[in-house]
Design a protein around this motif. Structure first.
Motif, PDB file in Angstrom:
ATOM      1  N   MET A   1      51.327  -0.315  38.165  1.00  0.00           N
ATOM      2  CA  MET A   1      51.476   0.593  36.660  1.00  0.00           C
ATOM      3  C   MET A   1      52.682   1.410  36.904  1.00  0.00           C
ATOM      4  N   ASN A   2      53.724   1.508  35.901  1.00  0.00           N
ATOM      5  CA  ASN A   2      54.624   2.249  36.016  1.00  0.00           C
ATOM      6  C   ASN A   2      54.488   3.830  35.740  1.00  0.00           C
ATOM      7  N   ALA A   3      55.479   4.549  35.562  1.00  0.00           N
ATOM      8  CA  ALA A   3      55.317   5.918  35.383  1.00  0.00           C
ATOM      9  C   ALA A   3      54.903   6.136  33.742  1.00  0.00           C
ATOM     10  N   ASN A   4      55.634   5.123  32.958  1.00  0.00           N
ATOM     11  CA  ASN A   4      55.180   5.492  31.578  1.00  0.00           C
ATOM     12  C   ASN A   4      53.685   5.193  31.195  1.00  0.00           C
ATOM     13  N   THR A   5      53.303   4.036  31.899  1.00  0.00           N
ATOM     14  CA  THR A   5      51.998   3.813  31.658  1.00  0.00           C
ATOM     15  C   THR A   5      50.910   4.700  32.340  1.00  0.00           C
ATOM     16  N   ASP A   6      51.215   5.358  33.272  1.00  0.00           N
ATOM     17  CA  ASP A   6      50.493   6.296  33.912  1.00  0.00           C
ATOM     18  C   ASP A   6      50.333   7.363  32.806  1.00  0.00           C
ATOM     19  N   LEU A   7      51.636   7.822  32.296  1.00  0.00           N
ATOM     20  CA  LEU A   7      51.904   9.139  31.414  1.00  0.00           C
ATOM     21  C   LEU A   7      50.673   8.808  30.174  1.00  0.00           C
ATOM     22  N   ILE A   8      50.923   7.539  29.702  1.00  0.00           N
ATOM     23  CA  ILE A   8      49.993   7.562  28.307  1.00  0.00           C
ATOM     24  C   ILE A   8      48.803   7.212  28.704  1.00  0.00           C
ATOM     25  N   ASP A   9      48.405   6.781  29.738  1.00  0.00           N
ATOM     26  CA  ASP A   9      46.910   6.738  30.161  1.00  0.00           C
ATOM     27  C   ASP A   9      46.332   8.018  30.294  1.00  0.00           C
ATOM     28  N   ARG A  10      47.168   9.024  30.813  1.00  0.00           N
ATOM     29  CA  ARG A  10      46.747  10.341  30.723  1.00  0.00           C
ATOM     30  C   ARG A  10      46.630  11.181  29.567  1.00  0.00           C
ATOM     31  N   TYR A  11      47.657  10.889  28.756  1.00  0.00           N
ATOM     32  CA  TYR A  11      47.645  11.076  27.484  1.00  0.00           C
ATOM     33  C   TYR A  11      46.348  10.662  26.684  1.00  0.00           C
ATOM     34  N   PHE A  12      45.749   9.538  26.770  1.00  0.00           N
ATOM     35  CA  PHE A  12      44.422   9.205  26.430  1.00  0.00           C
ATOM     36  C   PHE A  12      43.414  10.036  26.973  1.00  0.00           C
ATOM     37  N   ASP A  13      43.540   9.957  28.427  1.00  0.00           N
ATOM     38  CA  ASP A  13      42.581  10.797  29.084  1.00  0.00           C
ATOM     39  C   ASP A  13      42.455  12.333  28.481  1.00  0.00           C
ATOM     40  N   ALA A  14      43.424  12.881  28.192  1.00  0.00           N
ATOM     41  CA  ALA A  14      43.191  14.224  27.343  1.00  0.00           C
ATOM     42  C   ALA A  14      42.745  14.161  25.958  1.00  0.00           C
ATOM     43  N   TRP A  15      43.044  13.076  25.219  1.00  0.00           N
ATOM     44  CA  TRP A  15      42.358  12.891  23.967  1.00  0.00           C
ATOM     45  C   TRP A  15      40.830  12.632  24.300  1.00  0.00           C
ATOM     46  N   ASN A  16      40.599  12.184  24.947  1.00  0.00           N
ATOM     47  CA  ASN A  16      38.918  11.706  25.406  1.00  0.00           C
ATOM     48  C   ASN A  16      38.095  12.783  26.017  1.00  0.00           C
ATOM     49  N   GLU A  17      38.877  13.759  26.676  1.00  0.00           N
ATOM     50  CA  GLU A  17      38.148  14.854  27.433  1.00  0.00           C
ATOM     51  C   GLU A  17      37.499  15.769  26.566  1.00  0.00           C
ATOM     52  N   THR A  18      36.085  16.045  26.852  1.00  0.00           N
ATOM     53  CA  THR A  18      35.394  17.057  26.024  1.00  0.00           C
ATOM     54  C   THR A  18      35.352  18.274  26.870  1.00  0.00           C
ATOM     55  N   ASP A  19      35.587  18.249  28.115  1.00  0.00           N
ATOM     56  CA  ASP A  19      35.604  19.664  28.806  1.00  0.00           C
ATOM     57  C   ASP A  19      36.869  20.173  28.533  1.00  0.00           C
ATOM     58  N   ALA A  20      36.681  21.646  27.932  1.00  0.00           N
ATOM     59  CA  ALA A  20      38.075  22.189  27.445  1.00  0.00           C
ATOM     60  C   ALA A  20      38.911  22.563  28.524  1.00  0.00           C
ATOM     61  N   ALA A  21      38.237  22.998  29.670  1.00  0.00           N
ATOM     62  CA  ALA A  21      38.961  23.508  30.806  1.00  0.00           C
ATOM     63  C   ALA A  21      39.996  22.235  31.470  1.00  0.00           C
ATOM     64  N   ARG A  22      39.222  21.088  31.565  1.00  0.00           N
ATOM     65  CA  ARG A  22      39.774  19.907  32.025  1.00  0.00           C
ATOM     66  C   ARG A  22      41.138  19.284  31.058  1.00  0.00           C
ATOM     67  N   ARG A  23      40.655  19.450  29.635  1.00  0.00           N
ATOM     68  CA  ARG A  23      41.449  19.157  28.546  1.00  0.00           C
ATOM     69  C   ARG A  23      42.685  19.742  28.869  1.00  0.00           C
ATOM     70  N   ARG A  24      42.743  20.958  28.866  1.00  0.00           N
ATOM     71  CA  ARG A  24      43.842  21.735  28.981  1.00  0.00           C
ATOM     72  C   ARG A  24      44.755  21.347  30.347  1.00  0.00           C
ATOM     73  N   GLU A  25      44.066  21.221  31.421  1.00  0.00           N
ATOM     74  CA  GLU A  25      44.712  20.775  32.561  1.00  0.00           C
ATOM     75  C   GLU A  25      45.511  19.385  32.243  1.00  0.00           C
ATOM     76  N   LEU A  26      44.871  18.580  31.670  1.00  0.00           N
ATOM     77  CA  LEU A  26      45.485  17.085  31.451  1.00  0.00           C
ATOM     78  C   LEU A  26      46.590  17.250  30.326  1.00  0.00           C
ATOM     79  N   ILE A  27      46.641  18.156  29.408  1.00  0.00           N
ATOM     80  CA  ILE A  27      47.582  18.589  28.530  1.00  0.00           C
ATOM     81  C   ILE A  27      48.863  19.017  29.211  1.00  0.00           C
ATOM     82  N   ALA A  28      48.578  20.063  30.172  1.00  0.00           N
ATOM     83  CA  ALA A  28      49.654  20.774  30.949  1.00  0.00           C
ATOM     84  C   ALA A  28      50.347  19.767  31.759  1.00  0.00           C
TER      85      ALA A  28
END
Length: 122
Positions: free
Chosen positions: A1-28
């Motif tokens: 995977m390249n950096a852009n794919t990793d970034l966008i996969d993390r973007y979706f991880d944030a969208w799917n994260e229900t734990d508020a603290a973990r979601r804020r970490e992913l967003i940051a």
């Protein structure tokens, strides 16, 4: 995977994260401080605005998940990719395509979303 794919996969991880603290970490880790998200139904400015927007989607669509449905395409600091939102049973109910801008540090600066398929649309 390249950096852009990793970034966008993390973007979706944030969208799917229900734990508020973990979601804020992913967003940051994914978005710049002054990030901006826009689509025909939602908008979020800054990391707090993006977090509030994602939280509202979780409230409206509990246990639904987003997933990337295409490769991440891009050039310079521009990206595009498509996705779907699925029910807990796995049925895609919304499909879309997003276009993003990445800053020099590899974080999303802006995303503009387009809805390609929505319930009830012909």
């Amino acid at each position: 995977m390249n950096a852009n794919t990793d970034l966008i996969d993390r973007y979706f991880d944030a969208w799917n994260e229900t734990d508020a603290a973990r979601r804020r970490e992913l967003i940051a880790a994914t978005w710049t401080v002054d990030a901006d998200y826009r689509d025909p139904l939602l908008s979020g400015a800054g990391r707090d605005g993006i977090d509030a927007m994602i939280r509202a989607v979780h409230e409206r669509f509990p246990n639904h998940t987003f997933r990337r449905t295409t490769e991440v395409d891009g050039f310079a600091n521009r990206l595009r990719f498509s996705w779907e939102l699925s029910t807990p049973e796995g049925t895609a109910i919304v499909k879309g395509s997003d276009f993003g801008m990445v800053d020099a540090n590899g974080r999303l600066q802006a995303v503009t979303g387009f809805l390609d398929q929505v319930p009830g649309a012909a």
